[in-house]
Design a protein around this motif. Structure first.
Motif, PDB file in Angstrom:
ATOM      1  N   TYR A  52     -55.220 -12.685  -8.574  1.00  0.00           N
ATOM      2  CA  TYR A  52     -53.962 -13.425  -8.565  1.00  0.00           C
ATOM      3  C   TYR A  52     -53.895 -14.323  -7.344  1.00  0.00           C
ATOM      4  O   TYR A  52     -54.402 -13.982  -6.275  1.00  0.00           O
ATOM      5  CB  TYR A  52     -52.771 -12.463  -8.517  1.00  0.00           C
ATOM      6  CG  TYR A  52     -52.693 -11.558  -9.728  1.00  0.00           C
ATOM      7  CD1 TYR A  52     -51.978 -11.938 -10.853  1.00  0.00           C
ATOM      8  CD2 TYR A  52     -53.348 -10.336  -9.747  1.00  0.00           C
ATOM      9  CE1 TYR A  52     -51.915 -11.120 -11.970  1.00  0.00           C
ATOM     10  CE2 TYR A  52     -53.287  -9.508 -10.857  1.00  0.00           C
ATOM     11  CZ  TYR A  52     -52.573  -9.909 -11.961  1.00  0.00           C
ATOM     12  OH  TYR A  52     -52.518  -9.100 -13.063  1.00  0.00           O
ATOM     13  N   THR A  54     -50.894 -16.392  -5.170  1.00  0.00           N
ATOM     14  CA  THR A  54     -49.461 -16.624  -5.009  1.00  0.00           C
ATOM     15  C   THR A  54     -49.258 -17.728  -3.989  1.00  0.00           C
ATOM     16  O   THR A  54     -49.745 -17.650  -2.865  1.00  0.00           O
ATOM     17  CB  THR A  54     -48.745 -15.348  -4.535  1.00  0.00           C
ATOM     18  OG1 THR A  54     -48.959 -14.318  -5.513  1.00  0.00           O
ATOM     19  CG2 THR A  54     -47.248 -15.579  -4.378  1.00  0.00           C
ATOM     20  N   GLY A  57     -44.259 -18.222  -3.552  1.00  0.00           N
ATOM     21  CA  GLY A  57     -43.588 -17.222  -4.372  1.00  0.00           C
ATOM     22  C   GLY A  57     -43.901 -17.287  -5.856  1.00  0.00           C
ATOM     23  O   GLY A  57     -43.347 -16.533  -6.643  1.00  0.00           O
ATOM     24  N   ILE A  58     -44.804 -18.167  -6.257  1.00  0.00           N
ATOM     25  CA  ILE A  58     -45.188 -18.287  -7.668  1.00  0.00           C
ATOM     26  C   ILE A  58     -46.599 -17.738  -7.811  1.00  0.00           C
ATOM     27  O   ILE A  58     -47.534 -18.193  -7.141  1.00  0.00           O
ATOM     28  CB  ILE A  58     -45.127 -19.743  -8.156  1.00  0.00           C
ATOM     29  CG1 ILE A  58     -43.692 -20.261  -8.014  1.00  0.00           C
ATOM     30  CG2 ILE A  58     -45.629 -19.860  -9.587  1.00  0.00           C
ATOM     31  CD1 ILE A  58     -43.557 -21.733  -8.266  1.00  0.00           C
ATOM     32  N   THR A  59     -46.754 -16.754  -8.695  1.00  0.00           N
ATOM     33  CA  THR A  59     -48.037 -16.069  -8.864  1.00  0.00           C
ATOM     34  C   THR A  59     -48.713 -16.512 -10.153  1.00  0.00           C
ATOM     35  O   THR A  59     -48.080 -16.587 -11.202  1.00  0.00           O
ATOM     36  CB  THR A  59     -47.824 -14.542  -8.878  1.00  0.00           C
ATOM     37  OG1 THR A  59     -47.208 -14.168  -7.646  1.00  0.00           O
ATOM     38  CG2 THR A  59     -49.131 -13.802  -9.039  1.00  0.00           C
ATOM     39  N   THR A  60     -49.992 -16.795 -10.050  1.00  0.00           N
ATOM     40  CA  THR A  60     -50.813 -17.162 -11.201  1.00  0.00           C
ATOM     41  C   THR A  60     -51.979 -16.198 -11.283  1.00  0.00           C
ATOM     42  O   THR A  60     -52.629 -15.918 -10.278  1.00  0.00           O
ATOM     43  CB  THR A  60     -51.361 -18.603 -11.043  1.00  0.00           C
ATOM     44  OG1 THR A  60     -50.276 -19.493 -10.894  1.00  0.00           O
ATOM     45  CG2 THR A  60     -52.182 -19.007 -12.240  1.00  0.00           C
ATOM     46  N   GLU A  61     -52.246 -15.696 -12.489  1.00  0.00           N
ATOM     47  CA  GLU A  61     -53.386 -14.800 -12.702  1.00  0.00           C
ATOM     48  C   GLU A  61     -54.601 -15.696 -12.940  1.00  0.00           C
ATOM     49  O   GLU A  61     -54.653 -16.437 -13.902  1.00  0.00           O
ATOM     50  CB  GLU A  61     -53.130 -13.898 -13.907  1.00  0.00           C
ATOM     51  CG  GLU A  61     -53.897 -12.587 -13.877  1.00  0.00           C
ATOM     52  CD  GLU A  61     -55.353 -12.730 -14.227  1.00  0.00           C
ATOM     53  OE1 GLU A  61     -56.192 -12.122 -13.548  1.00  0.00           O
ATOM     54  OE2 GLU A  61     -55.654 -13.449 -15.174  1.00  0.00           O
TER      55      GLU A  61
END
Length: 69
Positions: A52, A54, A57-61
């Motif tokens: 992941y 981040t 504050g935005i998390t992407t897998e």
């Protein structure tokens, strides 16, 4: 380190800083540290089941979106 995490009967979480998205440090030692940290992040990410990122504050897998060329 990676072998030990695979042998563990637990979930192992690595939290690291992404240092390669900024400016290139002027200091030779800082560049060396950035490069070693990057290699460590790549090695752990390759062995991980999930990765992941981040930012703000935005998390992407990432691992699920991995493209093999």
């Amino acid at each position: 380190l990676i072998d030990a995490t695979h042998k563990a009967d637990k979930t192992v979480v690595f939290v690291t800083n992404e240092l390669g998205l900024g400016i290139v440090p002027e200091n030779r030692m800082a560049r060396f540290f950035r490069d070693i940290a990057g290699l460590l992040n790549q090695t752990v990410a390759q062995a991980a089941d999930e990765v992941y990122l981040t930012i703000s504050g935005i998390t992407t897998e990432l691992k699920a979106k991995e493209v093999h060329i």
